[in-house]
Design a protein around this motif. Sequence first.
Motif, mmCIF file in Angstrom:
data_model
loop_
_atom_site.group_PDB
_atom_site.id
_atom_site.type_symbol
_atom_site.label_atom_id
_atom_site.label_comp_id
_atom_site.label_asym_id
_atom_site.label_seq_id
_atom_site.Cartn_x
_atom_site.Cartn_y
_atom_site.Cartn_z
ATOM 1 N N LEU B 32 0.834 -1.201 0.000
ATOM 2 C CA LEU B 32 0.000 0.000 0.000
ATOM 3 C C LEU B 32 0.867 1.250 0.000
ATOM 4 N N SER B 33 1.958 1.191 0.785
ATOM 5 C CA SER B 33 2.862 2.329 0.864
ATOM 6 C C SER B 33 3.480 2.612 -0.507
ATOM 7 N N ASP B 34 3.870 1.552 -1.222
ATOM 8 C CA ASP B 34 4.435 1.720 -2.557
ATOM 9 C C ASP B 34 3.396 2.273 -3.529
ATOM 10 N N LEU B 35 2.161 1.740 -3.413
ATOM 11 C CA LEU B 35 1.081 2.215 -4.281
ATOM 12 C C LEU B 35 0.820 3.701 -4.055
ATOM 13 N N ALA B 36 1.022 4.153 -2.796
ATOM 14 C CA ALA B 36 0.805 5.563 -2.469
ATOM 15 C C ALA B 36 2.053 6.380 -2.777
ATOM 16 N N GLY B 37 2.951 5.801 -3.574
ATOM 17 C CA GLY B 37 4.176 6.510 -3.944
ATOM 18 C C GLY B 37 5.047 6.803 -2.740
ATOM 19 N N ARG B 38 5.009 5.909 -1.736
ATOM 20 C CA ARG B 38 5.766 6.075 -0.505
ATOM 21 C C ARG B 38 5.484 7.424 0.168
ATOM 22 N N HIS B 39 4.233 7.859 0.048
ATOM 23 C CA HIS B 39 3.827 9.080 0.739
ATOM 24 C C HIS B 39 4.104 8.909 2.233
ATOM 25 N N PRO B 40 4.661 9.952 2.891
ATOM 26 C CA PRO B 40 5.038 9.819 4.312
ATOM 27 C C PRO B 40 3.900 9.346 5.214
ATOM 28 N N LEU B 41 2.661 9.754 4.886
ATOM 29 C CA LEU B 41 1.537 9.318 5.728
ATOM 30 C C LEU B 41 1.283 7.826 5.572
ATOM 31 N N ALA B 42 1.669 7.268 4.423
ATOM 32 C CA ALA B 42 1.492 5.837 4.176
ATOM 33 C C ALA B 42 2.673 5.078 4.752
ATOM 34 N N ASN B 43 2.968 5.327 6.027
ATOM 35 C CA ASN B 43 4.076 4.653 6.708
ATOM 36 C C ASN B 43 3.714 3.189 6.947
ATOM 37 N N PRO B 44 4.590 2.258 6.547
ATOM 38 C CA PRO B 44 4.214 0.834 6.667
ATOM 39 C C PRO B 44 3.962 0.383 8.105
ATOM 40 N N VAL B 45 4.698 0.939 9.089
ATOM 41 C CA VAL B 45 4.433 0.551 10.484
ATOM 42 C C VAL B 45 3.017 0.971 10.864
ATOM 43 N N LEU B 46 2.683 2.214 10.515
ATOM 44 C CA LEU B 46 1.360 2.754 10.849
ATOM 45 C C LEU B 46 0.245 1.922 10.200
ATOM 46 N N ILE B 47 0.405 1.632 8.902
ATOM 47 C CA ILE B 47 -0.638 0.872 8.196
ATOM 48 C C ILE B 47 -0.773 -0.530 8.791
ATOM 49 N N ALA B 48 0.363 -1.210 9.009
ATOM 50 C CA ALA B 48 0.305 -2.577 9.542
ATOM 51 C C ALA B 48 -0.336 -2.586 10.926
ATOM 52 N N VAL B 49 -0.005 -1.582 11.753
ATOM 53 C CA VAL B 49 -0.573 -1.513 13.105
ATOM 54 C C VAL B 49 -2.089 -1.322 13.029
ATOM 55 N N ILE B 50 -2.541 -0.456 12.125
ATOM 56 C CA ILE B 50 -3.988 -0.220 11.993
ATOM 57 C C ILE B 50 -4.691 -1.496 11.516
ATOM 58 N N LEU B 51 -4.116 -2.152 10.504
ATOM 59 C CA LEU B 51 -4.718 -3.392 9.994
ATOM 60 C C LEU B 51 -4.838 -4.436 11.098
ATOM 61 N N LEU B 52 -3.716 -4.644 11.824
ATOM 62 C CA LEU B 52 -3.705 -5.691 12.850
ATOM 63 C C LEU B 52 -4.612 -5.340 14.021
ATOM 64 N N SER B 53 -4.622 -4.069 14.418
ATOM 65 C CA SER B 53 -5.466 -3.668 15.548
ATOM 66 C C SER B 53 -6.932 -3.898 15.202
#
Lengths: 120, 237
Positions: B32-53
């Motif tokens: 997802l982060s790559d798809l978002a062009g590595r936009h800073p808000l698309a931080n992989p830690v943040l996304i993974a934490v949200i998905l898992l939570s």
Amino acid sequence: MIRNISVLLVFQLAGESIARGLGLSIPGPVLGLAGLFVLFLARPAIADGMRTTCQGLLGHLSLLFVPAGVGVTAHIATFGENGLALIGALIGSTALAIVAGVFAFLGVARLTGAGDESDG
Amino acid sequence: MDEAVELWTYLARDPLLWLTVTLLAYVTAERLSDLAGRHPLANPVLIAVILLSALLLVTRTPYPTYFEGAQFVHFMLGPATVALALPLFDNLTRVRRTLLPMAAALLAGSLTAILSAVGLAWIFGVRGETLLSIAPKSATAPVALGVSEAIGGQPSLTAVLVILTGITGAVMATPMLNALGIRDWRARGFAVGVAAHGIGTAHAFRVNSTAGAFAGIGMGLNAVLTAVLAPLIVALL
């Protein structure tokens, strides 16, 4: 690969033992880092041998923080009524600390002739 | 249906399930982060934490059960920290040339992190044990927890603040430093490592290898300095 991971674990273990034994507040892995760095200085060939393993681990450093990150949502209740105040302070303080660090670095780099390594 | 429930009951308790899910969530987050062009808000830690939570919430899985599987990933933080010796060694010449700038940035960043965290929280009405808990928030977790306990804070709250600081730093560093026109990867990485420890360092490695190496140094040095400074500052307040 297994040999390289063993080396990392041995240095971490040594770091933990020293930190615990001497009651230091430095984390064991940080001491292990220092120890391995000294070994690399003494035997640069070892650094080359461990390159793939180290870069593999560091290339996915973000992944390693995910379990702790999930813990945040599990413990968000510890914020109590101060939630917004704490998050506000945290965002402001992190921004200020980054800016202070960057300008201190660049200012002293200019003074000491370490230059500016801007790309382009 | 009963069989499905039975299978779930078995799997939900097995470390394999949550280890696998953690890795899959991270792979998805990176994608997802790559798809978002590595936009800073698309931080992989943040996304993974949200998905898992969200997943834990939906499946009503308690965190300790999740961590039984995820601990194998968490464990690798130690060896990965030791592995930071390699980028440090690779950048030896650069590091030697910048010992004084690093010392200045370390002192400025560390002091600012502690003082502004406590100051801002105080202005926003935080007092007592909770106020002390935020002081070591920029240091790497094991140090921050120890400091928090030593100065009379609440280590469990500090743990949460440390992780959030890391994610905040990782998300804001790139847009903020770009806006300020800072292009020196040494300065950028080092400051982020000091202010946002390992999560900031992980972000720096994704952006630039020099920045990553300097972030690792900043994180390690700030672990030591926060352990010294935070108790002193709190004693003076």
